[in-house]
Design an enzyme around this catalytic site. Structure first.
Site, PDB file in Angstrom:
ATOM      1  N   TYR A   1      21.143  74.148  47.211  1.00  0.00           N
ATOM      2  CA  TYR A   1      21.870  73.470  46.121  1.00  0.00           C
ATOM      3  C   TYR A   1      22.595  74.487  45.251  1.00  0.00           C
ATOM      4  O   TYR A   1      21.987  75.457  44.773  1.00  0.00           O
ATOM      5  CB  TYR A   1      20.919  72.647  45.234  1.00  0.00           C
TER       6      TYR A   1
HETATM    7  N1  LIG Z   1      17.473  65.058  50.829  1.00  0.00           N
HETATM    8  C1  LIG Z   1      18.765  64.910  50.767  1.00  0.00           C
HETATM    9  O1  LIG Z   1      19.483  65.004  51.762  1.00  0.00           O
HETATM   10  C2  LIG Z   1      19.408  64.611  49.437  1.00  0.00           C
HETATM   11  C3  LIG Z   1      20.754  64.258  49.390  1.00  0.00           C
HETATM   12  C4  LIG Z   1      21.300  63.958  48.137  1.00  0.00           C
HETATM   13  C5  LIG Z   1      20.522  64.059  46.996  1.00  0.00           C
HETATM   14  N2  LIG Z   1      19.221  64.453  47.080  1.00  0.00           N
HETATM   15  C6  LIG Z   1      18.380  64.579  45.878  1.00  0.00           C
HETATM   16  O2  LIG Z   1      18.469  63.363  45.147  1.00  0.00           O
HETATM   17  C7  LIG Z   1      18.882  63.634  43.803  1.00  0.00           C
HETATM   18  C8  LIG Z   1      19.635  62.443  43.276  1.00  0.00           C
HETATM   19  O3  LIG Z   1      20.756  62.183  44.127  1.00  0.00           O
HETATM   20  P1  LIG Z   1      22.133  61.803  43.478  1.00  0.00           P
HETATM   21  O4  LIG Z   1      22.498  62.802  42.425  1.00  0.00           O
HETATM   22  O5  LIG Z   1      23.096  61.575  44.593  1.00  0.00           O
HETATM   23  O6  LIG Z   1      21.724  60.418  42.777  1.00  0.00           O
HETATM   24  P2  LIG Z   1      22.593  59.205  42.234  1.00  0.00           P
HETATM   25  O7  LIG Z   1      21.772  58.592  41.163  1.00  0.00           O
HETATM   26  O8  LIG Z   1      23.031  58.326  43.340  1.00  0.00           O
HETATM   27  O9  LIG Z   1      23.901  59.871  41.616  1.00  0.00           O
HETATM   28  C9  LIG Z   1      23.805  60.635  40.460  1.00  0.00           C
HETATM   29  C10 LIG Z   1      25.198  60.838  39.870  1.00  0.00           C
HETATM   30  O10 LIG Z   1      25.747  59.591  39.478  1.00  0.00           O
HETATM   31  C11 LIG Z   1      26.350  59.702  38.187  1.00  0.00           C
HETATM   32  N3  LIG Z   1      25.497  58.940  37.265  1.00  0.00           N
HETATM   33  C12 LIG Z   1      24.142  58.988  37.152  1.00  0.00           C
HETATM   34  N4  LIG Z   1      23.691  58.122  36.247  1.00  0.00           N
HETATM   35  C13 LIG Z   1      24.767  57.483  35.762  1.00  0.00           C
HETATM   36  C14 LIG Z   1      24.949  56.463  34.804  1.00  0.00           C
HETATM   37  N5  LIG Z   1      23.898  55.947  34.162  1.00  0.00           N
HETATM   38  N6  LIG Z   1      26.214  56.029  34.557  1.00  0.00           N
HETATM   39  C15 LIG Z   1      27.266  56.543  35.216  1.00  0.00           C
HETATM   40  N7  LIG Z   1      27.172  57.530  36.141  1.00  0.00           N
HETATM   41  C16 LIG Z   1      25.921  57.986  36.422  1.00  0.00           C
HETATM   42  C17 LIG Z   1      26.373  61.199  37.880  1.00  0.00           C
HETATM   43  O11 LIG Z   1      27.503  61.808  38.500  1.00  0.00           O
HETATM   44  P3  LIG Z   1      28.949  61.961  37.781  1.00  0.00           P
HETATM   45  O12 LIG Z   1      28.696  62.245  36.332  1.00  0.00           O
HETATM   46  O13 LIG Z   1      29.606  63.062  38.517  1.00  0.00           O
HETATM   47  O14 LIG Z   1      29.612  60.636  38.004  1.00  0.00           O
HETATM   48  C18 LIG Z   1      25.146  61.702  38.628  1.00  0.00           C
HETATM   49  O15 LIG Z   1      25.199  63.070  38.920  1.00  0.00           O
HETATM   50  C19 LIG Z   1      19.664  64.949  43.925  1.00  0.00           C
HETATM   51  O16 LIG Z   1      19.754  65.648  42.715  1.00  0.00           O
HETATM   52  C20 LIG Z   1      18.816  65.691  44.933  1.00  0.00           C
HETATM   53  O17 LIG Z   1      17.682  66.250  44.297  1.00  0.00           O
HETATM   54  C21 LIG Z   1      18.654  64.707  48.296  1.00  0.00           C
END
Ligand SMILES: NC(=O)c1ccc[n+]([C@@H]2O[C@H](COP(=O)([O-])OP(=O)(O)OC[C@H]3O[C@@H](n4cnc5c(N)ncnc54)[C@H](OP(=O)(O)O)[C@@H]3O)[C@@H](O)[C@H]2O)c1
Length: 355
Positions: free
Chosen positions: A60
């Site tokens: 990351y």
């Molecule tokens: N194992 C894997 O392959 C894998 C893959 C992906 C992620 N992960 C893990 O899962 C975690 C979470 O994944 P994700 O970040 O993709 O989760 P997500 O909840 O789908 O997306 C989070 C993003 O959405 C936006 N956001 C979040 N809350 C919001 C709200 N209340 N209102 C408006 N926009 C909002 C923000 O991005 P913006 O501000 O840019 O819009 C935030 O960075 C990662 O940090 C990582 O640790 C693992």
């Protein structure tokens, strides 16, 4: 539900919050993360609210995420209180096949790098990040088992693997009294429910918690992106806008099906008087098999809203509408596990079994 309603991760004694803090946004190297000050604020808010489960990975933000997590944990002297998960699999050196993948040589190289960047002498949960398609499962299992024996890893998990692979791993581990898998980390949200076919029943049967990632589909389910209409391109501000031409299928969320699901979510959220992001997250948290859901944020207000989602109880009628709008296609062989085949198997008697 509250952030302090700790639950065991799979069949283990490790107790974690229902929401885990994802740190893929920790660092600006990828162009859609947060700077150090903003990340410290996110970390402080999460742990001060009672959260104890932090998720990172060696790759990351080019290692920056692990460095920041290690720094924040050390500054607050929280090593004994937080559960730190990290991952190996992705290649760290172009042209070197053993600087990536799931072979013994890479696992040991990757773990040493993670411990160095985290400034820790063990990780609580060590995940295989993605199946490499070549390494025998026995090599991964014995290597991770050794790392647990050496005290460098406390528990092991799998992420982004086929269900048959996880089943084979767990069966071998159980049979040979090796360290079992406690968590399966997979994409799961209203727009991505494919794991319900195989992974969810597998996890429940074999004692693993599902740890969903991207529960908001990278922010899509917050409703902040606009469906394209004639003459407009459909934009919004955030990760998906930045990455819309990246070619990475994980970020291709602007499909006709997904816009329809978002419409249903928005209508339900309006009736409940809640933001769509909170309803979407609450839906994931409440699904069968889910242990701890990974949340991501670039701003404190997002994280506050995500944590608030825990207090929502989606009424049955609204839940049914969300389920229906996002339901999976009925395909072979899964069609045999629903009506009319269920009744054909049970002779019309109610199908109840030990669970
Ligand atoms: N194992 C894997 O392959 C894998 C893959 C992906 C992620 N992960 C893990 O899962 C975690 C979470 O994944 P994700 O970040 O993709 O989760 P997500 O909840 O789908 O997306 C989070 C993003 O959405 C936006 N956001 C979040 N809350 C919001 C709200 N209340 N209102 C408006 N926009 C909002 C923000 O991005 P913006 O501000 O840019 O819009 C935030 O960075 C990662 O940090 C990582 O640790 C693992």
């Amino acid at each position: 539900m509250k952030l302090t309603d700790y639950t065991t991760l799979g069949r283990s004694g490790l107790r974690v919050s229902p929401l885990a803090l994802g740190t893929m946004t920790f660092g600006t190297d990828w162009g859609w993360g947060a700077d150090e000050a903003a990340c410290r604020d996110l970390f402080d808010y999460y742990v001060d609210a009672g959260g104890n489960f932090i998720d990172t990975a060696d790759g990351y933000t080019s290692g920056k995420s692990e460095e920041l997590v290690g720094k924040f944990v050390a500054e607050r002297k929280l090593r004994d209180r937080v559960v730190v998960a990290t991952k190996f699999s992705f290649n760290a050196e172009a042209g070197n096949p053993n600087a990536g993948g799931n072979g013994r040589k890479n696992i040991r190289r990757a773990l040493e790098g993670s411990l160095r960047r985290l400034g820790m002498d063990y990780v609580d949960v060590y995940y295989l990040h993605a199946w490499d398609q070549v390494t025998p499962v026995q090599e991964v299992l014995t290597t991770l088992n050794d790392l647990v024996r050496e005290g460098k890893v406390l528990h092991v998990g799998l992420s982004d693997v086929p269900a048959w692979y996880a089943a084979r791993y767990q069966t071998l581990a159980d049979e040979h009294l090796k360290e079992p898998i406690v968590a399966l980390q997979l994409e799961y949200s209203l727009v991505e429910r494919n794991i319900e076919r195989e992974h969810v029943p597998l996890a429940r049967e074999l004692g693993m918690s599902i740890v969903p990632w991207s529960p908001l589909a990278s922010g899509f389910l917050s409703g902040k992106y606009q469906r394209p209409t004639e003459g407009s391109t459909g934009v919004g501000e955030g990760r998906l806008q930045t990455l819309k031409d990246s070619g990475n299928p994980g970020f291709a969320k602007f499909s006709a099906r997904n816009w329809d699901i978002l419409d249903a979510l928005t209508a339900v959220a309006r009736e409940l008087g809640k933001p769509p992001a909170e309803v979407a997250l609450s839906w994931v948290v409440g699904r069968a098999g889910v242990g701890s859901t990974l949340i991501g944020a670039t701003k404190r207000a997002q994280l506050e809203s995500n944590v608030a989602a825990l207090s929502i109880d989606i009424p049955e009628e609204h839940r049914a509408r969300l389920d229906d709008a996002s339901k999976l296609d009925v395909v072979h062989p899964y069609m045999f596990f629903a009506e009319p085949f269920t009744s054909m198997l049970s002779g019309g008697t109610a199908l109840r079994g030990f669970r």
